[in-house]
Design a protein around this motif. Structure first.
Motif, PDB file in Angstrom:
ATOM      1  N   PRO A   1      32.712  31.205  50.372  1.00 27.37           N
ATOM      2  CA  PRO A   1      34.015  30.952  49.756  1.00 27.37           C
ATOM      3  C   PRO A   1      34.608  32.216  49.127  1.00 27.37           C
ATOM      4  N   ASP A   2      33.743  33.108  48.681  1.00 26.61           N
ATOM      5  CA  ASP A   2      34.259  34.316  48.055  1.00 26.61           C
ATOM      6  C   ASP A   2      35.001  35.191  49.049  1.00 26.61           C
ATOM      7  N   ALA A   3      34.621  35.054  50.323  1.00 25.37           N
ATOM      8  CA  ALA A   3      35.228  35.931  51.317  1.00 25.37           C
ATOM      9  C   ALA A   3      36.733  35.719  51.407  1.00 25.37           C
ATOM     10  N   ILE A   4      37.190  34.498  51.127  1.00 24.42           N
ATOM     11  CA  ILE A   4      38.631  34.300  51.243  1.00 24.42           C
ATOM     12  C   ILE A   4      39.348  34.505  49.921  1.00 24.42           C
ATOM     13  N   SER A   5      38.597  34.575  48.824  1.00 21.45           N
ATOM     14  CA  SER A   5      39.293  34.754  47.549  1.00 21.45           C
ATOM     15  C   SER A   5      39.441  36.224  47.195  1.00 21.45           C
ATOM     16  N   LYS A   6      38.726  37.060  47.889  1.00 22.37           N
ATOM     17  CA  LYS A   6      38.790  38.488  47.558  1.00 22.37           C
ATOM     18  C   LYS A   6      39.137  39.285  48.792  1.00 22.37           C
ATOM     19  N   VAL A   7      39.845  40.351  48.600  1.00 17.24           N
ATOM     20  CA  VAL A   7      40.055  41.293  49.681  1.00 17.24           C
ATOM     21  C   VAL A   7      39.321  42.560  49.294  1.00 17.24           C
ATOM     22  N   PRO A   8      38.267  42.888  50.011  1.00 16.60           N
ATOM     23  CA  PRO A   8      37.484  44.052  49.607  1.00 16.60           C
ATOM     24  C   PRO A   8      38.319  45.322  49.653  1.00 16.60           C
ATOM     25  N   GLY A   9      38.187  46.105  48.617  1.00 10.89           N
ATOM     26  CA  GLY A   9      38.861  47.393  48.605  1.00 10.89           C
ATOM     27  C   GLY A   9      40.331  47.340  48.243  1.00 10.89           C
ATOM     28  N   ARG A  10      40.839  46.159  47.952  1.00  8.02           N
ATOM     29  CA  ARG A  10      42.247  46.072  47.585  1.00  8.02           C
ATOM     30  C   ARG A  10      42.340  45.498  46.179  1.00  8.02           C
ATOM     31  N   VAL A  11      42.371  46.365  45.197  1.00  7.72           N
ATOM     32  CA  VAL A  11      42.406  45.896  43.815  1.00  7.72           C
ATOM     33  C   VAL A  11      43.729  45.185  43.541  1.00  7.72           C
ATOM     34  N   ASP A  12      44.779  45.658  44.224  1.00  2.36           N
ATOM     35  CA  ASP A  12      46.101  45.136  43.893  1.00  2.36           C
ATOM     36  C   ASP A  12      46.330  43.699  44.308  1.00  2.36           C
ATOM     37  N   VAL A  13      45.502  43.184  45.229  1.00  8.04           N
ATOM     38  CA  VAL A  13      45.745  41.795  45.630  1.00  8.04           C
ATOM     39  C   VAL A  13      44.664  40.844  45.165  1.00  8.04           C
ATOM     40  N   ASN A  14      43.772  41.297  44.336  1.00  8.68           N
ATOM     41  CA  ASN A  14      42.713  40.390  43.882  1.00  8.68           C
ATOM     42  C   ASN A  14      43.177  39.579  42.679  1.00  8.68           C
ATOM     43  N   PHE A  15      44.055  38.643  42.969  1.00  7.46           N
ATOM     44  CA  PHE A  15      44.665  37.894  41.886  1.00  7.46           C
ATOM     45  C   PHE A  15      43.718  36.860  41.295  1.00  7.46           C
ATOM     46  N   LEU A  16      42.686  36.558  42.000  1.00  7.15           N
ATOM     47  CA  LEU A  16      41.806  35.479  41.545  1.00  7.15           C
ATOM     48  C   LEU A  16      40.626  36.005  40.747  1.00  7.15           C
ATOM     49  N   ASP A  17      40.633  37.326  40.503  1.00 17.65           N
ATOM     50  CA  ASP A  17      39.437  37.907  39.913  1.00 17.65           C
ATOM     51  C   ASP A  17      39.161  37.458  38.492  1.00 17.65           C
TER      52      ASP A  17
END
Lengths: 641, 402
Positions: free
Chosen positions: A571-587
């Protein structure tokens, strides 16, 4: 409809009645048939039996169901002769029920004055009609029950129509009852039960008088009617709980084992105990997909490695493949299947039959152990299931005269041949068939990364056909990029796009080539998630969809949706984009906030056959309707190999 | 050709010259690229011999039509004016190789196919039987190889005829797969093959009778049947229905360009069946009066769809949208292991078309003789194997060829 009801009715009746274990089915059948034919309201109760196990209602209903039964039974009880022997013959599952049931009968005692009427009423609903018809025959099983006198009296008051209303009341009364069933009460029940037994014995003696009762019964207890289907259904379901255990066991023998349902408490618990890996927390998972095994990610790798020496019975080759599955290094149906088979091959080579065991049996169980280990690491695909079935059937059919080493070499060469004929050569045949459908000037669209499709594209390119490829890809796997790289290196002209843009690119596409993880008997294609949307868009644009799939991946199961059987990804694979800090809104969600979030990363979906123009397989190009034909023909051959 | 992709149009403008013509052979799954194809190429590769024969047999030929056809042919192939009806010239001008048998096959085939009552597949099988008779082979293997060569050259000679291909495949399968042949001595096996081939004509006729009997249940009193083109099976079906004293009427399409519909209407009028002739474009107009559509088939393909005379697809589409059943009458030897994905996914089968007036040379003419009707528009297939749904075709083919 009717047919179904009848068959469904069997388990229910089986519980209600008591009969000798050796004739479990036949006896109840006439009874179930009789009531439904004579009293229409009955018909909904058998139907309610069709509840799926998932819908089993909370246990409290158990008590009222049983109560009803115990209370009511006595009525026919006068019927005597058959009953006494049957009392002793409860099979185990029923006896369990029996222990629970006392609360009811007790109720009968205490509350009979008010409650019993209702409970009897409900009971009659199912049996009264029967009484009339089946009493004379003397085969009435139900009669075994306890308080004959009181119940009989009550019963007698019940007019036929009173049933349904009575049920309802029964249901309402049952709730408080259930709450009350403490230990003490249960003991009381047991006692009352015992008393009942004695009473029924006595009743048996009296039985001569029985004949008159049925006619008097219908007179009293005036209309308590109105239908109570919910009650009926809950009852039916609760009955299942008890009975189905034993029944299921029998059934299991001829049915293929169902997949583990991970939301089933009892089984899940057992699975957990057996499992090698830690089961990840089931938090934040979508309700609808809770029955699927949770994704196990690569973080468990070190843990598993540390356990290497505790798992003696796992062959290192199998172990290695398992780790590769777990880490995600091996993907693609064919690659996984070949790796598994080769590991088995190695394991068979190193195998020696332990003393006092036969190779056939011991090896089968060994393989079974390996398979369950591999399932731990990642759920098997259908194709792997087929391959395992092949191997097991080969083992089972080994002639007894073979020596151990001969048997081992036979098995190894069988596996070798399976890989060769069913995968490697099959792919070559598919290439040749599919290439005839590629013309100069075509624009071919493919989705994700299927190794067969890749081979087809490269082969057609080698043949000198002029075509262009659209590679459609999707998060989070982005497998298409791998494919894209290999195609571009070989000099094909490619367009790369994401699934979102599918409706835009589709208008210039002339053929869609898709791979498949499996194809079911109804032509449904089970493949990487997103395939269905590609196929549907292509269908809407009237672009032919070619599914390329080896015949060993065909499966005789029928599946209509992608919910029952599927695989969950991380499930984490779809909530995070590796290497893209700017789009990790769910962090930075707090735990509290996360409770509101359910992540669903499905791996497969099912494409209905309507959207498939042709299936390219090693038996040629066939319409999706011919999958069962191939499965049928293929089964024969596969036993012969 | 018209490409959907804009980018391809640009590309094509650049490589206009380098483009190869599409290879019609690539469609025949069951046949490996024939080695002798080059030397035995049909002299008029752009005209379908199959449809030429059909036209010759079934069309109402008027003198002006003949003249126009001749003119049209001469415009296209300047070198070969004489060949009005069929490719009998092929052997004389086509072959340079030293293999006499392949010549005789095509010759033989062409002489058989000239008989109007003989189905194409039967002609093919008779021709193959002639090969066996003429063969000097002494072992089964040799004979098989010879037959294989002959059937390949036959198939290559007219790639547009599906029943020719299917007939060859069927016979070859019989030769290679019949286990009974393996245990006999060569001469009796050979005799048996010839006998089988001779019988095939009867089998084909019998198949037609069976289909006619099976389809009687579907023709009810007072129904209106729309037929398209001329098909021997359909005629047989209607004839049987008329003999059974059923009251029905038939709408015949004209069947341009060879007007095979006129021929059918003539035949039906002789049987006293009420017939109405329609021009091909009046199908949708009359569809609400129609109770069922009955067509024959040039070939039944693996998907369960049919390949038939041009216009069948649009009739099927119209009747599908109006919920009228579409029945296909076809003998099982027309089942072919082909799987067209769309209309253009078959080797082109072209024929000459007369428009009655001269057409400016800049105007392109669609000359394709047949179209493909996908299975979802067909209701049932009447075959000698029984009344089948389209999806059973693949089942039968798999059982036959795998």
């Amino acid at each position: 409809m009717d047919a179904r009801r009848m068959s469904r009715a069997v388990p229910r009746v089986r519980q209600v009645g008591f009969f000798t274990p050796n004739t479990p089915v036949q006896q109840p059948r006439p009874q179930s048939a009789a009531p439904s034919s004579e009293s229409p309201p009955l018909s909904d109760s058998p139907a309610s039996n069709s509840l799926s196990p998932v819908m089993i209602p909370p246990p409290r209903h158990l008590s009222d169901n049983l109560g009803g039964r115990t209370a009511a039974v006595p009525v026919p009880g006068r019927e005597n002769s058959g009953e006494l022997p049957t009392v002793g013959s409860y099979n185990p599952s029923e006896s369990v029920l029996w222990l629970d049931s006392p609360p009811r009968s007790r109720i009968g005692d205490e509350e009979l004055s008010e409650g019993a009427e209702s409970s009897l009423g409900w009971y009659r609903r199912s049996n009264s009609a029967k009484f009339a018809s089946s009493l004379p025959s003397g085969g009435f099983n139900l009669s075994t029950v306890k308080h004959p006198e009181s119940v009989a009296a009550v019963e007698a008051k019940n007019p036929l129509p009173g049933k349904s209303e009575a049920q309802k009341e029964q249901a309402s009364s049952s709730k408080p009852l259930k709450a009350k069933t403490t230990k003490a009460e249960r003991r009381a029940l047991q006692e009352s039960q015992r008393a009942a037994k004695a009473a029924s014995k006595a009743e048996a003696n009296k039985s001569g008088t029985a004949g008159g009762a049925p006619s008097s019964k219908p007179m009293k207890q005036p209309p308590l009617k109105k239908d109570g289907p919910p009650v009926a259904s809950s009852i039916a379901a609760s009955e299942r709980i008890g009975v189905d255990r034993s029944v299921e066991k029998e059934r299991k023998k001829d049915l293929p084992p169902p997949r583990k349902q991970f939301d089933d408490e009892s089984r899940g618990g057992r699975a957990k105990r057996r499992s090698v890996l830690n089961q990840p927390e089931a938090r934040n998972r979508v309700e609808l997909f809770r029955h699927l095994p949770p994704h196990k990610n690569g973080t468990q790798l070190p843990y598993l490695q540390s356990k290497f020496f505790e798992l003696q019975e796992k062959h290192p080759a199998v172990y290695k493949v398992g780790l590769q599955y777990l880490a995600g290094d091996l993907s693609g149906g064919n690659a996984r299947c070949i790796a598994m088979l080769q590991a088995f091959q190695e394991a068979i080579r190193d195998y020696s039959t332990p003393p006092e065991k036969t190779l056939t049996r011991d090896l089968t169980s060994k393989i079974g152990g390996f398979v369950s280990f591999l399932i731990e690491c990642r759920p098997l695909s259908m194709s792997m299931g087929n391959a395992i079935r092949f191997l097991k059937s080969r083992i089972a059919r080994l002639p007894l005269t073979l020596s151990e080493s001969e048997a081992k070499t036979t098995l190894c060469s069988d596996i070798e041949r399976f890989i060769n004929e069913k995968i490697v050569l099959a792919d070559k045949v598919i290439l040749r068939h599919a290439a005839t459908k590629i013309r100069d000037g075509d624009v071919l669209l493919t989705y994700g990364s299927s190794c067969v499709v890749e081979m087809i594209l490269l082969y057609a390119h080698e043949l000198g056909k002029q075509f262009r490829v659209v590679v459609v890809d999707s998060h989070p796997m982005l497998e298409g990029q791998k494919l894209l790289r290999r195609l571009v290196v070989k000099g094909l002209s490619c367009i790369y796009t994401q699934l979102n843009a599918i409706s835009y690119v589709m208008h210039e596409v002339t053929r869609v080539f898709l791979g498949a993880s499996s194809i079911f008997s109804n032509g449904t294609v089970y493949s990487m998630v997103g395939t269905a949307s590609v196929a549907m868009v292509a269908h809407a644009f009237r672009v032919p969809v070619l599914v390329c799939c080896e015949a060993y991946k065909f499966h005789e199961r029928v599946q209509l949706d992608s919910i029952c059987f599927n695989e969950l990804g991380d499930p984490d694979a779809i909530s995070k984009v590796p290497g893209r800090v700017d789009v990790n809104f769910l962090d930075n969600l707090t735990d509290k906030q996360k409770e509101n979030l359910e992540l669903l990363n499905l791996k497969y979906d099912a494409t209905p056959s309507d959207y498939i123009s042709v299936i390219v397989t090693d038996y040629g190009m066939i319409p999706p309707t011919s999958v069962p034909v191939i499965v049928r023909e293929y089964r024969k051959e596969y036993l012969l190999i | 050709m018209w490409w959907r992709s804009a980018s391809f149009i640009l590309d094509r403008q650049q490589e206009q010259n380098t483009n190869l013509p599409p290879n019609p052979e690539s469609l025949l799954l069951s046949s490996p690229p024939p080695s002798m194809a080059d030397s035995l190429q049909n002299p008029k590769p752009d005209i379908s011999a199959y449809y030429q024969t059909r036209a010759a047999h079934h069309a109402v030929v008027t003198s002006d039509w003949l003249a126009q056809a001749q003119a049209a042919v001469s415009v296209q192939t300047n070198d070969d004016v004489s060949s009005g009806s069929d490719g009998r010239v092929a052997p004389t001008c086509g072959g340079t190789g030293g293999d006499n048998k392949t010549f005789s096959v095509i010759d033989e085939f062409n002489s058989w196919r000239k008989q109007p009552d003989l189905a194409e597949a039967v002609a093919a099988i008779r021709a193959l039987a002639a090969v066996i008779r003429a063969s000097q082979a002494t072992t089964m293997m040799e004979l098989e190889i010879e037959l294989k060569k002959a059937s390949d050259s036959l198939k290559a000679w007219d790639a547009t005829s599906i029943s020719l291909t299917a007939g060859c495949d069927l016979f070859m399968r019989y030769v290679t797969r019949t286990s009974a042949l393996e245990y006999e001595d060569f001469n009796s096996a050979r005799y048996r093959l010839i006998e089988r081939a001779e019988k095939f004509g009867e089998i084909s006729y019998k198949a037609r009778r069976i289909i006619a009997m099976l389809s009687q249940d579907f023709i009810f009193d007072g129904c209106t049947i729309l037929v398209h083109g001329f098909s021997r099976v359909v005629l047989e079906v209607l004839k049987t229905a008329a003999q059974n004293k059923k009251h029905f009427r038939v709408f015949c399409t004209e069947g341009r360009p060879d007007r095979t519909g006129l021929r059918l209407s003539n035949e039906l009028a002789k049987l006293d069946v009420p017939v109405k002739l329609l021009i091909d474009s009046a199908v949708a107009y009359t569809m609400d009066e129609v109770d069922m559509v009955l067509v024959g088939a040039d070939g039944v393909v693996e998907s369960g769809g049919i390949i038939n005379m041009m216009g069948t697809y649009q009739i099927a589409l119209v009747s599908h949208s109006m919920n009228k059943p579409v029945y296909v009458a076809a003998e099982s030897y027309k089942f072919a292991r082909l799987y067209p994905l769309d209309q253009k996914d078959m080797g082109p089968a072209l024929r000459t078309i007369d428009f009655g007036v001269p057409i400016p040379s800049k105007v392109e003419v669609e000359k394709s003789a047949r179209d493909y009707t996908p299975p979802q528009y067909l209701t049932l297939l009447f075959t000698d194997l029984g009344v089948l749904t389209p999806s059973v075709v693949s089942d039968e083919l798999i059982q036959l060829y795998l």
